[in-house]
Design a protein around this motif. Structure first.
Motif, PDB file in Angstrom:
ATOM      1  N   SER A  44     -26.433 -26.006  26.019  1.00 56.83           N
ATOM      2  CA  SER A  44     -26.388 -25.136  24.839  1.00 56.83           C
ATOM      3  C   SER A  44     -25.095 -25.330  24.069  1.00 56.83           C
ATOM      4  CB  SER A  44     -26.512 -23.666  25.240  1.00 56.83           C
ATOM      5  OG  SER A  44     -27.744 -23.453  25.874  1.00 56.83           O
ATOM      6  N   ARG A  48     -24.417 -25.701  20.030  1.00 48.97           N
ATOM      7  CA  ARG A  48     -23.450 -24.897  19.255  1.00 48.97           C
ATOM      8  C   ARG A  48     -22.434 -25.787  18.550  1.00 48.97           C
ATOM      9  NH1 ARG A  48     -22.553 -21.739  24.517  1.00 48.97           N
ATOM     10  NH2 ARG A  48     -24.601 -20.780  24.706  1.00 48.97           N
ATOM     11  N   TYR A  54     -18.060 -24.006  17.136  1.00 54.88           N
ATOM     12  CA  TYR A  54     -16.734 -24.217  17.727  1.00 54.88           C
ATOM     13  C   TYR A  54     -16.272 -25.596  17.311  1.00 54.88           C
ATOM     14  CZ  TYR A  54     -18.272 -20.523  20.957  1.00 54.88           C
ATOM     15  OH  TYR A  54     -18.735 -19.361  21.512  1.00 54.88           O
ATOM     16  N   GLN A  85     -34.446 -20.336  22.302  1.00 53.21           N
ATOM     17  CA  GLN A  85     -35.181 -19.838  23.477  1.00 53.21           C
ATOM     18  C   GLN A  85     -35.834 -18.513  23.152  1.00 53.21           C
ATOM     19  OE1 GLN A  85     -32.328 -19.273  26.571  1.00 53.21           O
ATOM     20  NE2 GLN A  85     -31.775 -21.415  26.677  1.00 53.21           N
ATOM     21  N   ASP A 165     -34.238 -25.609  21.792  1.00 52.05           N
ATOM     22  CA  ASP A 165     -33.517 -25.148  22.979  1.00 52.05           C
ATOM     23  C   ASP A 165     -34.488 -24.636  24.039  1.00 52.05           C
ATOM     24  OD1 ASP A 165     -31.689 -24.344  24.826  1.00 52.05           O
ATOM     25  OD2 ASP A 165     -30.589 -22.998  23.499  1.00 52.05           O
TER      26      ASP A 165
HETATM   27  P1  ADP Z   1     -27.883 -19.387  24.961  1.00 45.39           P
HETATM   28  O1  ADP Z   1     -27.886 -20.595  25.858  1.00 45.39           O
HETATM   29  O2  ADP Z   1     -29.247 -18.944  24.577  1.00 45.39           O
HETATM   30  O3  ADP Z   1     -26.946 -19.481  23.815  1.00 45.39           O
HETATM   31  P2  ADP Z   1     -26.109 -18.076  26.764  1.00 45.39           P
HETATM   32  O4  ADP Z   1     -26.415 -17.116  27.834  1.00 45.39           O
HETATM   33  O5  ADP Z   1     -25.591 -19.435  27.127  1.00 45.39           O
HETATM   34  O6  ADP Z   1     -27.405 -18.182  25.869  1.00 45.39           O
HETATM   35  O7  ADP Z   1     -25.054 -17.429  25.775  1.00 45.39           O
HETATM   36  C1  ADP Z   1     -25.287 -16.244  25.108  1.00 45.39           C
HETATM   37  C2  ADP Z   1     -24.030 -15.912  24.346  1.00 45.39           C
HETATM   38  O8  ADP Z   1     -22.958 -15.628  25.248  1.00 45.39           O
HETATM   39  C3  ADP Z   1     -23.543 -17.066  23.497  1.00 45.39           C
HETATM   40  O9  ADP Z   1     -23.038 -16.571  22.286  1.00 45.39           O
HETATM   41  C4  ADP Z   1     -22.457 -17.721  24.322  1.00 45.39           C
HETATM   42  O10 ADP Z   1     -21.494 -18.348  23.506  1.00 45.39           O
HETATM   43  C5  ADP Z   1     -21.892 -16.555  25.085  1.00 45.39           C
HETATM   44  N1  ADP Z   1     -21.463 -16.952  26.430  1.00 45.39           N
HETATM   45  C6  ADP Z   1     -22.185 -17.634  27.335  1.00 45.39           C
HETATM   46  N2  ADP Z   1     -21.493 -17.828  28.466  1.00 45.39           N
HETATM   47  C7  ADP Z   1     -20.298 -17.244  28.260  1.00 45.39           C
HETATM   48  C8  ADP Z   1     -19.123 -17.093  29.039  1.00 45.39           C
HETATM   49  N3  ADP Z   1     -19.016 -17.610  30.265  1.00 45.39           N
HETATM   50  N4  ADP Z   1     -18.092 -16.418  28.518  1.00 45.39           N
HETATM   51  C9  ADP Z   1     -18.171 -15.920  27.290  1.00 45.39           C
HETATM   52  N5  ADP Z   1     -19.235 -16.018  26.492  1.00 45.39           N
HETATM   53  C10 ADP Z   1     -20.284 -16.670  26.967  1.00 45.39           C
END
Ligand code: ADP
Ligand code: ADP
Length: 229
Positions: A44, A48, A54, A85, A165
């Motif tokens: 993912s 992004r 970023y 998703q 995704d």
């Molecule tokens: P997706 O893969 O659908 O984006 P995630 O669960 O990976 O869902 O992420 C959901 C949100 O939380 C995103 O905005 C991501 O940047 C943030 N995120 C995911 N993992 C972390 C983490 N370890 N710490 C901080 N933010 C996170």
């Protein structure tokens, strides 16, 4: 057009923990590359980064040879269609939700997109959030139906690049097949990056990239990767 290139991309959310340690791959215009790997591998993150949510610390990401740091976020959003998703819908008709893909689209185009995504039977209805206010016009959509709304929206938007995704991961087999055929419609002739958990869902990709430990562990067609055992 729509060639995507990741060139030696290094990225960390937190300086103490490198997520991508020099990732390079290319998606030729119109081709499909699948990115697979275990949860937490950085799949993912790659999507992004393509949207430039970023900035990377080293390397470059290019679209048609142009560094995305020189492209506005607005143009990036215009060039890349995302089928996430989990789709969050506006509290308005399904037709409105589809038209969001291209606000000046006419009725006929919306209908065609809905047809390809196999949701034309309910485009005048409203998602669940409005049910209390509109009585029987309310409609509870399943995860698969919401995803098809997102697919219809993307068909209408017709972007040169598609980012899918894990689009079919949480669905039952029947729904997964319906979604897959809708996705095949939208990805035909477009540069497509598919993020997937399992190799079995990306058999037809032109190349599969297996991410692990911040790098590319393996790459090849499905047949090549299976051949390696
Ligand atoms: P997706 O893969 O659908 O984006 P995630 O669960 O990976 O869902 O992420 C959901 C949100 O939380 C995103 O905005 C991501 O940047 C943030 N995120 C995911 N993992 C972390 C983490 N370890 N710490 C901080 N933010 C996170
Ligand atoms: P995948 O999609 O392969 O499951 P992600 O790209 O979502 O992996 O995440 C890669 C790693 O980066 C994970 O360890 C995740 O917890 C971390 N991560 C994701 N988003 C953030 C964030 N916004 N801040 C800090 N860490 C994050």
């Amino acid at each position: 057009s729509g060639r995507v290139e990741f060139r030696d991309v290094h990225f960390a959310y937190d300086p103490n923990r490198q997520i991508l340690k020099g990732v390079s791959f290319e998606v030729p215009a119109g081709k499909t590359v699948a990115i697979v790997g275990p949860s937490g591998a950085g799949k993912s993150t790659i999507s992004r980064l393509l949207f430039r949510f970023y900035d990377i610390q080293q390397g470059a990401i290019l679209i048609d040879g142009q560094d995305i740091r020189d492209v506005s976020q607005q143009s990036l959003r215009g060039a890349i269609g995302m089928v996430p998703q989990d789709t969050v819908l506006f509290n308005d008709t399904i037709a409105y939700n589809i038209r969001y893909g291209r606000v000046n689209a006419d009725e006929e185009d919306v209908r065609k997109a809905a047809d390809l995504a196999q949701i034309s039977s309910f485009i005048q209805r409203l998602p669940d959030g409005y049910k209390a206010m509109v009585g029987e016009r309310g409609l509870k959509l399943s995860g698969g139906e919401k995803q098809r709304v997102a697919i219809a929206r993307t068909i209408l938007k017709a972007p040169p690049i598609l980012m899918l995704d894990e689009a079919t991961s949480a669905l039952d087999t029947q729904t997964e097949q319906e979604i897959q055929s809708a996705l095949d419609q939208v990805s035909k002739g477009r540069t497509t990056i598919v993020i997937a958990h399992r190799l079995s869902t990306v058999i037809s990709a032109d190349e599969i990239i297996v991410l692990a430990d911040g790098g590319i562990a393996e790459r090849g067609t499905h047949a090549e990767l299976m051949g390696k055992g």
